[in-house]
Design an enzyme around this catalytic site. Structure first.
Site, PDB file in Angstrom:
ATOM      1  N   ARG A   1       0.691  -1.508  -0.160  1.00 54.59           N
ATOM      2  CA  ARG A   1      -0.024  -0.037   0.242  1.00 54.59           C
ATOM      3  C   ARG A   1       0.973   1.032  -0.120  1.00 54.59           C
ATOM      4  O   ARG A   1       0.804   2.500   0.397  1.00 54.59           O
ATOM      5  CB  ARG A   1      -0.701  -0.298   1.069  1.00 54.59           C
ATOM      6  CG  ARG A   1      -2.031  -1.517   1.123  1.00 54.59           C
ATOM      7  CD  ARG A   1      -2.329  -1.126  -0.001  1.00 54.59           C
ATOM      8  NE  ARG A   1      -3.774  -2.648   0.282  1.00 54.59           N
ATOM      9  CZ  ARG A   1      -3.147  -3.642  -0.703  1.00 54.59           C
ATOM     10  NH1 ARG A   1      -2.320  -3.589  -1.201  1.00 54.59           N
ATOM     11  NH2 ARG A   1      -3.594  -4.592  -0.987  1.00 54.59           N
TER      12      ARG A   1
ATOM     13  N   SER B   1     -10.907   0.689   4.132  1.00 54.06           N
ATOM     14  CA  SER B   1     -10.027   0.303   4.885  1.00 54.06           C
ATOM     15  C   SER B   1      -8.640   1.680   5.293  1.00 54.06           C
ATOM     16  O   SER B   1      -8.488   1.997   4.443  1.00 54.06           O
ATOM     17  CB  SER B   1      -9.265  -0.816   4.240  1.00 54.06           C
ATOM     18  OG  SER B   1      -9.542  -2.459   3.668  1.00 54.06           O
TER      19      SER B   1
ATOM     20  N   GLU C   1      -3.846   3.948   6.699  1.00 50.20           N
ATOM     21  CA  GLU C   1      -4.146   3.800   4.999  1.00 50.20           C
ATOM     22  C   GLU C   1      -4.106   4.850   4.376  1.00 50.20           C
ATOM     23  O   GLU C   1      -3.924   5.769   3.559  1.00 50.20           O
ATOM     24  CB  GLU C   1      -4.951   2.586   4.562  1.00 50.20           C
ATOM     25  CG  GLU C   1      -4.263   0.792   4.258  1.00 50.20           C
ATOM     26  CD  GLU C   1      -5.126   0.691   3.603  1.00 50.20           C
ATOM     27  OE1 GLU C   1      -5.228   0.782   2.258  1.00 50.20           O
ATOM     28  OE2 GLU C   1      -5.254  -0.421   3.522  1.00 50.20           O
TER      29      GLU C   1
END
EC number: 1.3.1.98
Length: 347
Positions: free
Chosen positions: A174, A247, A343
């Protein structure tokens, strides 16, 4: 700063509708970038170089903590095309290109409609095509890096346009070189390598169960896409109805020793061995075990169907989100000795 037409510039711009969390914020200036020429016109302005800048896609990976005293570049570059077919050591593949402002999910569905499978497991991920490599998205057994070919981006410091391949993107979990140099690069277009020798990736438990429930034993790409869409709609809130950024925390990756300590106390903990010997853990499980699933802290909360998603219950600001995230991090670390990493980008 004086910016002449045809630039689509707005002063004192409302950023609330441009972030999926629905957080209130304003920008001193907002430029809607519909082509490389818009960026070059802005770069020619003498006052541009020294001011804060924020490159914005779909606003689905962003926590705005307050007003932005600079220029927001809202990327709206459109276009989709088949570049051609390439033969290499990995076989034949379609090379497909899309403008950075294209909706990611719409692009995925378009490739499937053209008969070019490969992105189906990444269906319904919010955001734009240009943001996908920045965040290095992945879901349900497929990572963007497996389908990525190259991208073109413009350096907002020098004005140079440069092409990046997998190596120069410096992809991580990510993560990418673009995320680590926020505000420097504006992605213009992205190319994907979609193999003609396609094979379904349906090993992920949720996908396999959804396909089985539908009575599909030999799924095609569209079947997998439909299954992923159904799963995501069941598990995740629609940002149009409940503000969220998907998320919120990365699944932590730990070494074998850390996993052994966790497994001794919690052998039931979901875990996924990686090729390098490390172990990926399920952040949602850690959060749920820490007692946060379905709980609120002020006007924000942990979604009752998926602990990994933080939601705006109404009227929240960026500091409310930051406060909840910090509380969850502290409780998970106190209980498991594992630090969760967000994130989204905080601005």
């Amino acid at each position: 700063m004086n910016i002449a037409p045809p630039l689509a510039i707005t002063t004192d711009a409302d950023l609330g509708p441009l972030n999926t969390f629905g957080l209130p914020a304003r920008a001193a200036r907002l430029l809607r970038v519909r082509g490389e020429e818009d960026v070059r016109a802005l770069l020619a302005e003498p006052g541009w170089r020294g001011e804060p800048r924020l490159v914005l896609g779909g606003g689905s990976n962003l926590v705005l903590r307050g007003d932005f005293a600079g220029t927001v570049l809202k990327v709206e570059i459109a276009g989709r095309r088949l570049v051609g077919v390439r033969e290499d050591a990995d076989g034949a593949a379609w090379i497909v290109e899309a403008g950075a402002g294209e909706c990611w999910h719409d692009f995925v569905r378009w490739t499937l409609a053209q008969g070019w499978p490969g992105l189906e497991n990444l269906s319904l991920i919010p955001g734009t095509v240009g943001a996908a490599p920045i965040q290095n998205i992945g879901a349900y057994g497929v990572e963007l890096t497996e389908r990525f070919d190259a991208l073109d981006a413009i350096d907002l410091d020098s004005g140079e346009t440069r092409s990046f391949d997998r190596t120069t993107c410096a992809f991580g979990y990510r993560d990418s070189v673009f995320k680590r140099a926020a505000g420097r690069w504006l992605v213009l277009r992205v190319r994907f390598r979609l193999p003609q020798a396609w094979a379904p990736v349906g090993r992920y438990a949720d996908v396999a169960a959804e396909l089985a429930a539908r009575g599909i034993a030999a799924p095609g790409a569209a079947d997998i896409s439909d299954a992923v869409i159904a799963i995501r709609r069941r598990k995740l809130p629609d940002p149009a109805k409940i503000g969220n950024a998907g998320s919120f925390f990365k699944n932590p990756v730990v070494d074998a020793a850390a996993w052994a300590r966790l497994a001794a106390a919690h052998p039931e903990a979901p875990h996924y061995p990686q090729r390098d010997g490390s172990i990926k853990l399920a952040a949602g499980w850690l959060i749920e075990q820490a007692g946060w699933k379905g709980r609120n802290l002020g006007p924000v909360g942990c979604y009752e169907r998926q602990a990994l998603v933080l939601v705006n219950r109404g009227g929240a600001c960026g500091e409310d989100v930051a406060r909840l995230a910090a509380a969850i991090q502290a409780d998970v670390e106190a209980r498991f000795g594992i630090r969760l990493e967000p994130e989204p980008v905080f601005v």
